[in-house]
Write an enzyme that holds these catalytic residues in place. Structure first.
Site, PDB file in Angstrom:
ATOM      1  CD  GLU A  75      11.181  -8.763  24.222  1.00  0.00           C
ATOM      2  OE1 GLU A  75      11.328  -7.583  24.566  1.00  0.00           O
ATOM      3  OE2 GLU A  75      10.154  -9.410  24.483  1.00  0.00           O
ATOM      4  CE  LYS A  82      34.743 -12.637  13.813  1.00  0.00           C
ATOM      5  NZ  LYS A  82      33.835 -12.992  14.890  1.00  0.00           N
ATOM      6  CB  SER A  86      36.695 -10.268  16.191  1.00  0.00           C
ATOM      7  OG  SER A  86      36.019 -11.338  16.723  1.00  0.00           O
ATOM      8  NE  ARG A  92      46.251 -15.278  16.917  1.00  0.00           N
ATOM      9  CZ  ARG A  92      45.847 -14.033  17.054  1.00  0.00           C
ATOM     10  NH1 ARG A  92      46.156 -13.130  16.135  1.00  0.00           N
ATOM     11  NH2 ARG A  92      45.104 -13.659  18.085  1.00  0.00           N
ATOM     12  CD  GLU A 176      27.121 -16.067  13.325  1.00  0.00           C
ATOM     13  OE1 GLU A 176      27.752 -17.107  13.495  1.00  0.00           O
ATOM     14  OE2 GLU A 176      27.205 -15.085  14.082  1.00  0.00           O
ATOM     15  CD  GLU A 191      31.119 -17.715  27.780  1.00  0.00           C
ATOM     16  OE1 GLU A 191      31.952 -18.612  27.716  1.00  0.00           O
ATOM     17  OE2 GLU A 191      30.899 -16.930  26.831  1.00  0.00           O
ATOM     18  CG  HIS A 192      31.930 -12.191  24.615  1.00  0.00           C
ATOM     19  ND1 HIS A 192      32.443 -10.916  24.596  1.00  0.00           N
ATOM     20  CD2 HIS A 192      32.449 -12.838  23.536  1.00  0.00           C
ATOM     21  CE1 HIS A 192      33.242 -10.802  23.544  1.00  0.00           C
ATOM     22  NE2 HIS A 192      33.260 -11.944  22.888  1.00  0.00           N
TER      23      HIS A 192
HETATM   24  P1  0O2 Z   1      32.282 -12.133  18.080  1.00  0.00           P
HETATM   25  O1  0O2 Z   1      32.987 -11.179  18.971  1.00  0.00           O
HETATM   26  O2  0O2 Z   1      30.833 -12.257  18.402  1.00  0.00           O
HETATM   27  O3  0O2 Z   1      32.517 -11.861  16.645  1.00  0.00           O
HETATM   28  P2  0O2 Z   1      31.968 -21.344  11.908  1.00  0.00           P
HETATM   29  O4  0O2 Z   1      33.141 -21.071  11.043  1.00  0.00           O
HETATM   30  O5  0O2 Z   1      30.868 -20.329  11.668  1.00  0.00           O
HETATM   31  O6  0O2 Z   1      31.465 -22.729  11.839  1.00  0.00           O
HETATM   32  P3  0O2 Z   1      32.274 -20.119  14.459  1.00  0.00           P
HETATM   33  O7  0O2 Z   1      32.422 -18.759  13.872  1.00  0.00           O
HETATM   34  O8  0O2 Z   1      33.073 -20.405  15.702  1.00  0.00           O
HETATM   35  O9  0O2 Z   1      32.545 -21.199  13.383  1.00  0.00           O
HETATM   36  O10 0O2 Z   1      30.738 -20.344  14.691  1.00  0.00           O
HETATM   37  P4  0O2 Z   1      29.809 -20.320  15.925  1.00  0.00           P
HETATM   38  O11 0O2 Z   1      30.080 -21.427  16.861  1.00  0.00           O
HETATM   39  O12 0O2 Z   1      28.469 -20.291  15.288  1.00  0.00           O
HETATM   40  O13 0O2 Z   1      30.139 -18.962  16.711  1.00  0.00           O
HETATM   41  C1  0O2 Z   1      29.977 -17.725  16.123  1.00  0.00           C
HETATM   42  C2  0O2 Z   1      29.632 -16.681  17.147  1.00  0.00           C
HETATM   43  O14 0O2 Z   1      28.697 -17.192  18.103  1.00  0.00           O
HETATM   44  C3  0O2 Z   1      30.778 -16.170  18.007  1.00  0.00           C
HETATM   45  O15 0O2 Z   1      31.523 -15.233  17.327  1.00  0.00           O
HETATM   46  C4  0O2 Z   1      30.020 -15.591  19.187  1.00  0.00           C
HETATM   47  O16 0O2 Z   1      29.410 -14.365  18.857  1.00  0.00           O
HETATM   48  C5  0O2 Z   1      28.934 -16.630  19.391  1.00  0.00           C
HETATM   49  N1  0O2 Z   1      29.405 -17.706  20.287  1.00  0.00           N
HETATM   50  C6  0O2 Z   1      29.742 -18.965  19.947  1.00  0.00           C
HETATM   51  N2  0O2 Z   1      30.109 -19.652  21.021  1.00  0.00           N
HETATM   52  C7  0O2 Z   1      30.006 -18.837  22.074  1.00  0.00           C
HETATM   53  C8  0O2 Z   1      30.256 -19.005  23.490  1.00  0.00           C
HETATM   54  O17 0O2 Z   1      30.642 -20.041  23.979  1.00  0.00           O
HETATM   55  N3  0O2 Z   1      30.028 -17.909  24.272  1.00  0.00           N
HETATM   56  C9  0O2 Z   1      29.604 -16.716  23.780  1.00  0.00           C
HETATM   57  N4  0O2 Z   1      29.405 -15.719  24.629  1.00  0.00           N
HETATM   58  N5  0O2 Z   1      29.364 -16.542  22.457  1.00  0.00           N
HETATM   59  C10 0O2 Z   1      29.572 -17.584  21.620  1.00  0.00           C
HETATM   60  P5  0O2 Z   1      33.013 -14.894  17.794  1.00  0.00           P
HETATM   61  O18 0O2 Z   1      33.850 -14.809  16.578  1.00  0.00           O
HETATM   62  O19 0O2 Z   1      33.477 -15.840  18.837  1.00  0.00           O
HETATM   63  O20 0O2 Z   1      32.939 -13.522  18.490  1.00  0.00           O
END
Ligand code: 0O2
Length: 290
Positions: A75, A82, A86, A92, A176, A191-192
């Site tokens: 799509e 980043k 963030s 942290r 990623e 949700e975010h």
């Molecule tokens: P942002 O603002 O998008 O940068 P890892 O070290 O890779 O194993 P990580 O980074 O927690 O651990 O990996 P994961 O679980 O793959 O999550 C990476 C990203 O997926 C997040 O980046 C979000 O973009 C998305 N994501 C993961 N879980 C959720 C969730 O529960 N809700 C929403 N809306 N997005 C999620 P960041 O750094 O959180 O944020």
């Protein structure tokens, strides 16, 4: 295909709709890293380059699908670097100091691409195609579609490395890739937005509601997929047309050769050169004889 920067990208990222050009973030200030600025800028340059490389490969895939497949499973695609906040938040969370070394080592999504697909099956299809692109190395996969997060988050995540070729060296750089359906993306974006203020401490009843919404989303995706399957059965004639087109193009292996074409113009120039040479020789002979 339009490029937008998802959520948190800093300044200078530009959306240019028609020429499909995306300019990455050139600079990003992490004030805490004041003594590592030069090093950080170098890595940012690499992350930006990796995003550009990958975006180009995906753009090619997107255009091929548009031309030679019954429908385009992609799509749209977005990408971003980043945000400093963030990055700091993630380190942290991991209990790590904010240093360039730790960012490179522990933050896997400094460079991120999000691919939004039509149906769940497309997510897996695109993931497979990406893993087959030469140059791209898949480092890690998290399938939150098969195994949704406890809060209901669903998406397919791939950490890949992309070679960035500089003048003297090639640096494999992490990106990623998040692949999900439109419906999954609606859930994740909302949700975010809604839970951001709770900083991971979302009240239980809200968590429950969101989980229920994610189940509705999964149902919607499944329903839309089966409707689409039915529609595909109606359009078998169109399908055949696309198969023909694809077969036709599949035989083209190279358009990267150079042929010398003997144009009339070239012939004239050759003739003129020969005539000039002969006239010169005559002049010389005449002079000699005089
Ligand atoms: P942002 O603002 O998008 O940068 P890892 O070290 O890779 O194993 P990580 O980074 O927690 O651990 O990996 P994961 O679980 O793959 O999550 C990476 C990203 O997926 C997040 O980046 C979000 O973009 C998305 N994501 C993961 N879980 C959720 C969730 O529960 N809700 C929403 N809306 N997005 C999620 P960041 O750094 O959180 O944020």
């Amino acid at each position: 295909m339009l490029y937008f920067n998802y959520k948190t990208c800093l300044t200078k990222d530009i959306i240019v709709k028609n020429n499909r050009y995306m300019k990455g973030c050139d600079r990003m200030d992490l004030p805490v890293l004041y003594n590592e600025v030069e090093e950080w800028n170098y890595y940012l340059m690499l992350y930006n380059a990796a995003l550009k490389e990958l975006n180009t490969k995906l753009d090619i895939l997107y255009n091929e699908f548009k031309l030679a497949h019954p429908y385009n499973p992609i799509e749209h695609i977005t990408s971003r670097i980043k945000s400093p906040q963030s990055i700091a938040k993630k380190l942290r969370k991991y209990g790590k100091d904010l240093t360039v070394e730790n960012i490179i080592k522990y933050v896997n999504d400094v460079a991120g691409i999000r691919i939004i697909c039509s149906f769940v099956a497309d997510v897996y299809r695109i993931a497979e195609l990406i893993s087959k692109i030469s140059d791209i190395k898949v480092l890690k996969i998290k399938d939150y579609i098969a195994n949704p997060k406890p809060n209901g988050y669903t998406s397919y995540h791939m950490i890949v490395s992309v070679p960035v070729r500089l003048t003297n060296i090639t640096v494999d750089t992490k990106v990623e890739i998040q692949i999900r359906t439109i419906a999954m993306d609606v859930w994740a974006s909302l949700e975010h937005k809604m839970c951001y203020k709770f900083e991971g401490d979302t009240p239980e009843h809200i968590q429950k509601e969101l989980k229920a919404c994610s189940e509705l989303i999964a149902y919607l995706d499944q329903k839309m997929f089966s409707i689409n399957q039915e529609i595909q059965n109606y359009s078998s004639i169109q399908e055949n047309y696309y198969i023909d087109t694809r077969n036709k193009y599949d035989t083209i292996e190279s358009i990267g050769t150079v042929e010398d074409v003997d144009t009339g113009d070239k012939k004239d120039k050759k003739k003129q050169k020969k005539e000039k040479k002969e006239a010169g020789r005559k002049r010389l002979l005449l002079g000699f004889g005089a």
